[in-house]
Design an enzyme around this catalytic site. Sequence first.
Site, mmCIF file in Angstrom:
data_model
loop_
_atom_site.group_PDB
_atom_site.id
_atom_site.type_symbol
_atom_site.label_atom_id
_atom_site.label_comp_id
_atom_site.label_asym_id
_atom_site.label_seq_id
_atom_site.Cartn_x
_atom_site.Cartn_y
_atom_site.Cartn_z
ATOM 1 N N ASN A 122 0.871 -1.173 0.000
ATOM 2 C CA ASN A 122 0.000 0.000 0.000
ATOM 3 C C ASN A 122 0.907 1.221 0.000
ATOM 4 O OD1 ASN A 122 -1.778 2.062 0.549
ATOM 5 N ND2 ASN A 122 -2.254 1.398 2.650
ATOM 6 N N LYS A 131 0.193 4.244 -0.351
ATOM 7 C CA LYS A 131 -0.456 5.444 0.227
ATOM 8 C C LYS A 131 -0.231 6.654 -0.692
ATOM 9 C CE LYS A 131 -0.159 3.330 4.730
ATOM 10 N NZ LYS A 131 -0.065 3.459 6.180
ATOM 11 N N HIS A 185 -9.495 1.469 4.792
ATOM 12 C CA HIS A 185 -8.227 1.590 5.519
ATOM 13 C C HIS A 185 -8.439 2.514 6.716
ATOM 14 C CE1 HIS A 185 -4.137 2.680 6.521
ATOM 15 N NE2 HIS A 185 -3.763 1.572 5.898
ATOM 16 N N GLU A 231 -6.804 4.852 7.865
ATOM 17 C CA GLU A 231 -6.571 6.280 7.596
ATOM 18 C C GLU A 231 -7.805 6.907 6.964
ATOM 19 O OE1 GLU A 231 -2.937 5.680 5.442
ATOM 20 O OE2 GLU A 231 -1.939 5.146 7.320
ATOM 21 N N GLU A 290 -5.508 -4.782 10.630
ATOM 22 C CA GLU A 290 -4.468 -3.786 10.864
ATOM 23 C C GLU A 290 -4.756 -3.044 12.163
ATOM 24 O OE1 GLU A 290 -2.443 -2.628 6.931
ATOM 25 O OE2 GLU A 290 -4.176 -1.337 7.156
ATOM 26 N N GLY A 322 2.467 2.274 10.837
ATOM 27 C CA GLY A 322 3.441 3.353 10.682
ATOM 28 C C GLY A 322 4.141 3.738 11.973
ATOM 29 N N SER A 339 3.349 -2.156 10.377
ATOM 30 C CA SER A 339 4.798 -2.260 10.584
ATOM 31 C C SER A 339 5.367 -3.634 10.232
ATOM 32 C CB SER A 339 5.166 -1.864 12.021
ATOM 33 O OG SER A 339 4.798 -0.514 12.258
ATOM 34 N N GLY A 380 4.910 1.335 4.805
ATOM 35 C CA GLY A 380 6.251 1.927 4.702
ATOM 36 C C GLY A 380 7.269 1.050 3.991
HETATM 37 P P1 PGA Z 1 2.814 0.306 7.694
HETATM 38 O O1 PGA Z 1 1.364 0.526 7.061
HETATM 39 O O2 PGA Z 1 3.356 -0.974 7.104
HETATM 40 O O3 PGA Z 1 3.605 1.507 7.279
HETATM 41 O O4 PGA Z 1 2.642 0.205 9.166
HETATM 42 C C1 PGA Z 1 0.487 -0.544 6.854
HETATM 43 C C2 PGA Z 1 -0.809 -0.033 6.259
HETATM 44 O O5 PGA Z 1 -1.265 1.045 6.643
HETATM 45 O O6 PGA Z 1 -1.406 -0.696 5.387
#
Ligand code: PGA
Length: 254
Positions: free
Chosen positions: A12, A14, A98, A100, A170, A176, A216, A238
Amino acid sequence: MTKDRKLIIAGNWKMNKSVAEASDLVTTLKRDLANVKEVDLVVCPPFTALSDVSRVILDSNIRLGAQNMSEHGNGAYTGEISAQMLKEFSVRYVILGHSERRQYQAESDELISRKAHAAHAAALKPIVCIGETLEQRESGQMEAVLATQLKGSLAGLSHQQMEETVLAYEPVWAIGTGKTATTEQAQSAHAFIRGVLATLFDETVARRVRIQYGGSVKANNARELMEQPDVDGALVGGAALEARSFTEIVTNSI
Ligand code: PGA
């Protein structure tokens, strides 16, 4: 490692990457992951890079995903992108709900369910995200939160549609932040989710649905997470922004 369900690892990206950067990244992934057959590979670039990325991965083992879509078909919805538009770029998957988007765009389970129906109607596979916040976990509400999100976001899907839906667990506190859920925390949440699926649908559906872990995921924790019996892949943020770390996650998971 053998599991009935094929692993699915998705990047992803983003709101990152210019068109040129996205093309470079996927060109490298295509080369470095060319021999991977054991895992379904998906990249989810921003909308602006879908066209170019789509061209690069033609005839490769990498599939294209989008990060969101409208619940509506084409029409007067300024700023939105429909499933039909995504199909033009051979998009196969779409991330829905998601955390976010739940947080910043106030997406509700009800809206996510409408998007999931629209995705299936267009033969796109939704990757539906669920997960609790730290506060919810610490106050003992994790299971209730996950159950509510599952019931609401998956409402009205047929058994067939559910089997073609991917779930991503998640935990919001792990996204993140560098804090990964422990393998025990991930496994127990995934087993709980599968149990809820058995209640909402049936045992067969619950056994077939793939549940990704996200939050993460890195090269050094991918293997132990993927080894958990109910973890069927990863949604990577990330670490998906660089070819090397994404490739290592995939190769360490096999
Ligand atoms: P992250 O994000 O690997 O940076 O923690 C995962 C996601 O939001 O899908």
